[in-house]
Scaffold this active site. Structure first.
Site, short mmCIF file in Angstrom:
data_model
loop_
_atom_site.label_atom_id
_atom_site.label_comp_id
_atom_site.label_asym_id
_atom_site.label_seq_id
_atom_site.Cartn_x
_atom_site.Cartn_y
_atom_site.Cartn_z
N ASP A 53 50.74 14.13 54.04
CA ASP A 53 50.65 14.59 55.43
C ASP A 53 51.59 13.80 56.35
O ASP A 53 52.01 12.69 56.04
CB ASP A 53 49.22 14.38 55.96
CG ASP A 53 48.21 15.31 55.32
OD1 ASP A 53 48.55 15.98 54.32
OD2 ASP A 53 47.07 15.34 55.80
N ASP A 54 51.83 14.38 57.50
CA ASP A 54 52.42 13.72 58.67
C ASP A 54 53.95 13.56 58.63
O ASP A 54 54.53 12.94 59.51
CB ASP A 54 51.79 12.34 58.96
CG ASP A 54 50.31 12.45 59.29
OD1 ASP A 54 49.79 13.59 59.34
OD2 ASP A 54 49.66 11.41 59.48
N HIS A 104 50.53 21.36 59.65
CA HIS A 104 49.66 20.24 60.08
C HIS A 104 49.75 20.07 61.60
O HIS A 104 49.70 18.95 62.10
CB HIS A 104 50.12 18.98 59.33
CG HIS A 104 49.14 17.84 59.34
ND1 HIS A 104 47.80 17.98 59.07
CD2 HIS A 104 49.33 16.49 59.55
CE1 HIS A 104 47.21 16.79 59.13
NE2 HIS A 104 48.11 15.89 59.43
N HIS A 108 50.32 16.81 65.98
CA HIS A 108 49.23 15.98 65.45
C HIS A 108 48.35 15.50 66.59
O HIS A 108 47.91 14.33 66.64
CB HIS A 108 49.79 14.79 64.66
CG HIS A 108 48.87 14.30 63.58
ND1 HIS A 108 47.80 13.49 63.83
CD2 HIS A 108 48.85 14.54 62.25
CE1 HIS A 108 47.18 13.22 62.69
NE2 HIS A 108 47.80 13.86 61.71
N HIS A 199 50.22 9.94 52.75
CA HIS A 199 51.04 10.16 53.95
C HIS A 199 52.49 9.80 53.67
O HIS A 199 52.77 8.67 53.24
CB HIS A 199 50.49 9.33 55.12
CG HIS A 199 49.10 9.76 55.51
ND1 HIS A 199 47.98 9.33 54.81
CD2 HIS A 199 48.66 10.63 56.45
CE1 HIS A 199 46.91 9.90 55.34
NE2 HIS A 199 47.29 10.69 56.34
#
Ligand SMILES: [Zn+2]
Length: 244
Positions: A53-54, A104, A108, A199
């Site tokens: 993620d991210d 995502h 965020h 991540h």
């Protein structure tokens, strides 16, 4: 994640169809596991999903892609729209090398401070960005911190999204040195269908992929999340003409 959230997550998993909500692969399902590794290996092969993620991150994501390629592991990246806009070539490389890309959100934004309307707007904006980069709109969505309200969930399902959470969390984002990820990898006992959250805007996922792939006891084979939906990677893209 506290016990109440765990309970809600497991209850939802039990009642909601997999095409709408996934926390892990289905170990009881007879999952054909195409071996991406060419050599024969006496260790038990365990299919899991490594998810990151991210990102994309200009330094760590390309290094992670190098390691995934070296060990022939297929990953799923839940990318932030604003990052994708900055580094579209990294998204294109993910797709070219056989990985899956999910949404995502755009920035965020903190779930507790984000209304359903704003959250869904961020999802739509990220869809548009990813469509421009890849020609496809992703079906897979992971909400920031895995937190959702009923309104956000229903909005995602109206957009024909599959919500993807996780059942394995090394908390790599809290780590401060390599010894911590080494320790986690040594203690990890993989089970078929684990969805592991890491991540790619932190450096430790790179070392985790290397160590998990070289483990002497087991042979993990990471497959894209779509594998557990019983469809191919390009079926996890929503045809943009059908998406109004
Ligand atoms: Zn995140």
């Amino acid at each position: 994640m506290n016990q109440l959230r765990q309970l809600i997550k497991h209850s939802l998993t039990a009642v909601i169809p997999r095409r709408l909500f996934l926390v892990q692969g289905a170990p009881r399902l007879q999952v054909p596991t195409p071996s991406l590794a060419a050599h024969s290996d006496p260790r038990t092969q365990i299919p899991i999903a490594l998810t990151f993620d991210d990102g994309p991150h200009p330094e760590f994501t390309p290094r992670l892609l190098d390691v995934l390629k070296h060990y022939q592991q297929q990953a799923t990246f839940f990318v932030i729209g604003s990052q994708a806009l900055q580094y579209p070539e990294i998204i294109q490389r993910m797709i070219r090398e056989g990985h899956e890309v999910g949404n995502h959100t755009l920035t965020h934004s903190e779930p507790a401070l984000t209304s359903a309307k704003q959250f869904l707007e961020e999802i739509s904006q990220t869809d548009q960005i990813l469509h421009e980069i890849t020609g496809c709109i992703p079906r897979l969505v992971r909400p920031p911190k895995g937190k959702l309200s009923l309104g956000k969930m229903l909005g995602l399902w109206r957009r024909r999204k599959t919500i993807v959470l996780w059942d394995t969390d090394p908390r790599d984002y809290q780590m401060t040195d390599t010894a911590q990820i080494n320790q986690w990898c040594e203690g990890y006992q993989p089970a078929a269908g684990n969805f592991c959250l890491m991540h790619d805007n932190h450096p430790y996922a790179i070392e985790a992929v290397r160590q998990l792939s070289e483990n002497q006891q087991y042979n993990i084979q990471s497959l894209g999340v779509s594998h557990w939906l019983g469809c191919s990677a390009n079926q996890t893209q929503i045809n943009h003409r059908a998406y109004a």
